[in-house]
Design an enzyme around this catalytic site. Structure first.
Site, PDB file in Angstrom:
ATOM      1  N   LYS A  77      -7.699   0.100  -3.219  1.00 22.60           N
ATOM      2  CA  LYS A  77      -6.615  -0.349  -3.786  1.00 22.60           C
ATOM      3  C   LYS A  77      -7.050  -1.705  -4.789  1.00 22.60           C
ATOM      4  O   LYS A  77      -7.982  -2.169  -4.628  1.00 22.60           O
ATOM      5  CB  LYS A  77      -4.626  -0.876  -3.241  1.00 22.60           C
ATOM      6  CG  LYS A  77      -4.006  -1.148  -3.763  1.00 22.60           C
ATOM      7  CD  LYS A  77      -2.390  -1.447  -2.794  1.00 22.60           C
ATOM      8  CE  LYS A  77      -1.530  -1.533  -3.299  1.00 22.60           C
ATOM      9  NZ  LYS A  77      -0.254  -2.226  -2.604  1.00 22.60           N
ATOM     10  N   SER A 152       3.965  -0.384  -3.900  1.00 19.45           N
ATOM     11  CA  SER A 152       3.736  -0.279  -5.042  1.00 19.45           C
ATOM     12  C   SER A 152       2.123   0.608  -4.806  1.00 19.45           C
ATOM     13  O   SER A 152       1.309   0.403  -5.618  1.00 19.45           O
ATOM     14  CB  SER A 152       2.294  -1.730  -4.535  1.00 19.45           C
ATOM     15  OG  SER A 152       2.359  -2.045  -3.661  1.00 19.45           O
ATOM     16  N   SER A 176       5.330  -0.901   0.449  1.00 14.41           N
ATOM     17  CA  SER A 176       4.071  -0.383   0.403  1.00 14.41           C
ATOM     18  C   SER A 176       2.912   0.443   0.357  1.00 14.41           C
ATOM     19  O   SER A 176       2.604   1.469  -0.359  1.00 14.41           O
ATOM     20  CB  SER A 176       3.353  -2.036  -0.609  1.00 14.41           C
ATOM     21  OG  SER A 176       3.915  -2.372  -1.737  1.00 14.41           O
TER      22      SER A 176
END
Lengths: 490, 477, 95
Positions: A77, A152, A176
């Site tokens: 990420k 997210s 998330s």
């Protein structure tokens, strides 16, 4: 079909020498090349670096060094600082930021010999539930590219779902990891707060943020979590607590397991079709010998209000360092110091980030602190106490991860409040610091649905065991979006 | 109208740790710009603070020294504001739960009376970097080497009533932190500085006047001048019918005036909240006990003990305890030679004068405590006279070796052989028949002349007592 | 609690965020909406509740006072917008 194999299958092939890390890495790079223009999972692809790491991994493997993860590529990420590689955190603010150091998570996975395929898309500074707030454009859901992947960590979840990566890292501040995992039909675990080091993970809300894996199965998650968990002297909130062997307990029997079903998680707002597939999953657990107990988490409805005071408050302060002085975006020709601050931040932060910074600034400002910040910390206590009570009666808690399946791109991007409500079942855990995971159950109208399992602090092993047992009995986690499965030459 | 001044001080003391409060970067002064600012000090994205245990120990030590409760639990809070020398956009400080709670300090006033000044609290916080305004056209340069250096902010009650009292208080704290070894106290390098809150009110008036805060005073002289200047300014305003406004002012030593700071015009809303990266600090009973064990004797206690144990005058006790190094030096000499009076005289006399002239501190003294002890022993065992000792001291200061070496190489050993002294006396008597006659006729004051002649002839080495005695015998004979 | 345009401008300045005049009203509406959502907290009496500042209610771990960082200034300043002579440059600060 390399990309349909589990991590342990890949690992066996790598150890045996029937597959090289370079081949495997190249295979995923080819898939990224072919499909990512549609999905937009990646912000940065680090092909050359990945192949170099793969060569080194092959050397390690040839020497019989390394572990079960050596040679398996992954996606990071873009919230984790990666030395020498742009770390943008979904923001124009950091579009030019080449991190000069590695996050502990990155450092640990590099040390395992896992080639990094690239950096995965996310909502700007992890603020969002759809990955639409990214400066680099929205990521698409592989099951329906007109829909969001969640957020997210939407890039991580979509990339795993489309098998553009075998596994990915992600972070979870209010859901998330779990919400995008649910919407993309993959498995993700948010560990106990403090289980994984936050060093080098760009902070959104420091007392909530926690890193974890998103993968195709609980078993794969167990392997990666084992590699990233553990005490780190650079993070004083990381916990000196032994890291168990998460794969060792995967096959423990669930006979007598007490599963709590909070009535608040099955009430108004839950899509009945989702309720029905979740109930079916719970029936499978009954069949495995688990006992169902109805419980109550009476303050559930206060989790979102408390979160939307506390997380913005922390973020308003955490994001003050982005000031255009030492790194990141600086506006052109500032007239004076104030102008430099105002425009650098005003021009480089997106709408949602600005909204949250302002809410947090307001909640902490003179005269409002008690009514908002202090009040929310008290509510946080109530919510945490709800779980403490519940875990006196049950071993794990189950319910849906999200109230609906993936929504359409743009559907909620102009309605921030309804976006916030998408996290209704996930946020409370972050307030309490508890571990939780999401795993796919039967889809509804072709769209994935996630079952959320919650356990007490440091019971990640229990979560993984409970999830794995379901995945031994069912095949939902093996479903893959057909549109991205057509070049199976491996 | 009679005015009364009310002053409270916020003293910022840099703690003498090796590394920063929340990072492992060095704290040494004077390094090249930005070479001591690591990821944490630069507030790069993703970094986290990890607190230095030594800074906590030092704060606890200060608390014990001023008789203040040391909080079992204290909390770091973020003070949020934007400034280029503050990389995080917030300062990690302590707000409602400081490590050191209320204590007090005694100061001695000009008339010799003692006054107690309340210390409201002392809290740990990060220092900011430095802004350099001069060298760049239209720009300010930022050096973050100091960013994150540990500070102990010591906040007083508004108990001081004159600039002189404020200076006395600040000197007292300055002495204390150095005694405790928690700060080098170097004011020129900014290790010890203060902000002064100053207001005036009519004598007899109960409520305080509106105060101005004068920032960044880093010498005792400036503090006194800045406060006096500010008091005058405020009185002038009120007497002219105006009102003092609450503001932050900067003292300009070149112009000897204070002016309002433009950067502080906007009322600040610091939005304090507990730092979510840092859990509460715990000071256990065991930790505090460890600190108590290593707590050195404090200046006031030491002064009292010196007066009692070594029979020193108030003045000598004051001078000899002015720093821990000075006190240690004196005690080494006093105990080594066994004569505290001699030790005090030499340390406050020749040694102090020499150090003063050379602008050296006691710890830089070229004459070590052991050297001085050795020399005084030679006075006490009559190897040299007090007068000759001055020569020995000078030689030792120049690095010519210890007392015995100097005495030996310069042949300064006292003559105590009566025969040898008598021979010199005989010669002097023979050469000064006129004076001998006058002496014998009753002009006994001339004894001094003869002593001088004998000492001169012996180049100072004859034992003065013996010279006196033998001269009297021979002259009267 | 509904925020006015003036409130929003004040908050934006406190947070050092420039906002186009055209958008101020939208922000006022959005932020007021969030505050309305948050206001649900008021239905609970929390007078007797201890605030929970952190999910880990343990004490802080400290480190030893050791210098562990060797700073490579060039590496850090390569990513800075403007530097000169080893310093970060910003528009002139007026004290």
């Amino acid at each position: 079909m390399m990309h349909t194999k589990s991590l342990s299958e890949l690992s066996t092939a790598l150890q045996k020498g029937s597959l090289s890390s370079v081949e495997l890495t190249q295979h995923y790079l080819d898939r990224i090349e072919k499909y990512d223009s549609v999905l937009n999972c990646f912000v940065t692809v680090t092909a050359e670096q990945a192949l170099n790491s793969a060569k080194q991994a092959d050397v390690m493997l040839a020497k019989g060094e390394g572990n079960a993860l050596t040679g398996i590529p992954l996606g990071q990420k873009d919230i984790f600082c990666t030395n020498g590689v742009r770390t943008a955190c979904g923001s124009k603010m950091l579009d030019n930021f080449i991190a000069p150091y590695n996050a502990t998570v990155v450092e640990k996975l590099n040390a395992c010999g896992m080639p990094m395929l690239g950096k995965l898309n996310m909502d700007e500074f992890a603020m969002g539930s759809s990955t639409e707030s990214s400066f680099y454009g929205a990521t698409k859901n592989p099951w329906d590219t007109a829909r969001v992947p969640g957020g997210s960590s939407g890039g991580s979840a979509a990339a795993v779902a489309a098998r553009l990566v075998p596994i990915a890292t992600a972070t979870d501040t209010g859901g998330s990891i779990r919400q995008p995992a649910a919407l993309c039909g993959v498995t993700g675990i948010k560990p106990t707060y403090g289980r994984v080091s936050r060093w080098g993970m760009i902070a959104y809300a420091s007392s909530f943020d926690q890193a974890g894996p998103i993968a195709a199965s609980a078993e794969d998650c167990a392997l990666l979590l084992g590699a990233i968990a553990g005490f780190d002297e650079k993070d004083s909130t990381s916990i000196e607590h032994d890291v168990p062997n998460y794969t060792a307990g995967l096959n423990d029997s669930l006979q007598g397991l007490k599963i709590g079903l909070p009535r608040e998680y099955f009430g108004e707002g839950l899509d009945p079709a989702i309720a029905s597939v979740i109930n079916a999953a719970i029936d499978s657990y009954k069949a495995m010998g688990a006992e169902i107990v109805e419980i109550s988490l009476p303050n559930t409805h206060l989790a979102i209000p408390a979160y939307y005071v506390l997380a913005p408050a922390e973020c308003s302060s955490n994001l003050s360092r982005f000031d255009g002085v030492r790194y990141g975006y600086r506006c052109k020709n500032p007239e004076n110091l104030d102008d430099m601050y105002m425009r650098s931040r005003g021009e480089a932060f997106g709408e949602e980030v600005k909204r949250r910074i302002m809410v947090g600034t307001y909640a902490l400002s003179a005269g409002y602190y008690d009514a908002y910040y202090l009040k929310a910390q008290k509510i946080r206590r109530l919510i945490s106490d709800d779980f403490t009570q519940a875990f006196k009666q049950v071993d794990v808690i189950m319910g849906p991860t999200t109230p609906t399946t993936a929504f359409k791109l743009g559907e909620k991007s102009n309605d921030n409040i309804s976006m916030y409500l998408a996290d209704i079942y996930t946020i409370a855990l972050n307030l309490a610091g508890l571990p939780g995971m999401s795993l796919p159950v039967e889809a509804v109208a072709g769209l994935p649905v996630g079952l959320q399992i919650i356990a007490n602090h440091f019971e990640e092993g229990k979560l993984l065991n409970v999830a794995h047992q379901y995945q031994q009995q069912t095949a939902w986690h093996q479903q893959m979006p057909a549109a991205f499965m057509d070049i199976d030459k491996g | 109208m009679a005015w009364e001044t009310v002053i409270g001080l916020e003293i910022h003391t840099q703690l003498a740790t090796n590394s920063k409060l929340f990072s492992g970067a060095a704290t040494a002064y004077g390094a090249e710009p930005n070479t001591q600012a690591c990821e944490v000090d630069l507030a790069l994205p993703g970094v986290l603070p990890v607190m230095n245990k030594e800074a906590l120990r030092m704060a606890a030590m200060f608390g014990l020294a001023i008789g203040a409760p040391v909080a079992k639990h204290s909390v770091f809070a973020r003070k949020n504001y934007f400034y280029p020398d503050l990389p995080q956009g917030y300062q990690i400080s302590q707000f409602d739960r400081p490590t050191v709670e209320k204590g007090e300090i005694n100061i001695t006033l000009g008339n010799g009376e003692t006054k107690t000044i309340g210390v409201t609290r002392a809290h740990l916080e990060q220092d900011a970097g430095k802004s350099l305004h001069e060298d760049f056209q239209g720009f300010t340069g930022i050096d973050l080497n100091r960013s994150g250096t540990p500070l102990l902010e010591i906040v007083s009650e508004p108990d001081m009533r004159s600039a002189k009292e404020a200076v006395a208080y600040m000197k007292k704290i300055h002495e204390l932190v150095q005694y405790l070894g928690i700060s080098d106290g170097n004011m020129a390098e900014g290790s010890f500085r203060c902000d002064a809150n100053v207001s005036v009110r009519l004598v007899g008036q109960e409520e305080f006047g509106t105060r101005a805060e004068i920032k960044n005073l880093n010498s005792f002289r400036f503090i006194e001048r800045a406060i006096n200047h500010e008091v005058e300014r405020q009185i002038d305003i009120i007497e002219a019918g105006g009102e003092v406004i609450q503001q932050t002012r900067l003292y300009d030593p070149d112009k000897d005036e204070t002016r309002a700071m433009r950067s502080k015009e906007e009322a600040n809303d610091y939005r304090y909240f507990p730092d979510p990266d840092l859990l509460p600090l715990e000071i256990t009973a065991e930790f505090l006990e460890e600190v108590r064990k290593i707590l050195p004797e404090l200046p006031d206690q030491k002064r009292l003990r010196f007066k009692q144990e070594y029979s020193l005058s108030d003045f000598d006790a004051e001078v000899l305890t002015s720093s821990r190094a000075m006190a240690e030096y004196f005690e080494t000499v006093a105990q080594g030679c066994g004569d505290a009076k001699q030790a005090a005289n030499w340390v406050t006399g020749s040694l102090a004068a020499y150090l003063n002239k050379q602008e050296l501190s006691i710890s830089e003294s070229p004459v070590s405590a052991n050297d001085l002890t050795g020399m005084i022993k030679r006075i006490l065992d009559n190897t040299i006279s007090g007068n000759i000792a001055k020569q020995v001291f000078e030689a030792m200061a120049k690095g010519e070796g210890d007392a015995d070496t100097v005495i030996e190489s310069k042949g300064l050993k006292q003559i105590t052989d009566s025969g040898a002294i008598e021979a010199i006396i005989d010669e002097i008597i023979a050469n000064n028949a006129g004076q001998v006659e006058q002496y014998r006729a009753g002009k006994e004051k001339l004894l001094g002349f003869f002593v001088g002649q004998v000492m001169k002839a012996s180049r100072g080495k004859a034992n003065p007592g013996q010279v006196n005695q033998l001269l009297k015998q021979k002259l009267s004979g | 609690m509904s925020l006015t345009v003036k409130d929003v401008k004040q908050i934006a300045h406190l947070a050092r965020l420039s906002i186009d005049d055209d958008n101020v009203q939208t922000y006022a509406d959005n932020l007021s909406g969030i505050l309305a959502l948050v206001a649900q907290m008021n239905e609970v009496d929390t007078d007797a509740i201890e605030p929970m500042y952190h999910p880990q209610e343990v004490m802080q771990r400290l480190r030893d006072d050791k210098v562990t960082e060797q700073v490579e200034r060039e590496r850090f300043q390569k990513i800075a917008p403007v530097t000169e002579a080893g310093l970060y440059l910003v528009p002139k600060v007026i004290e």
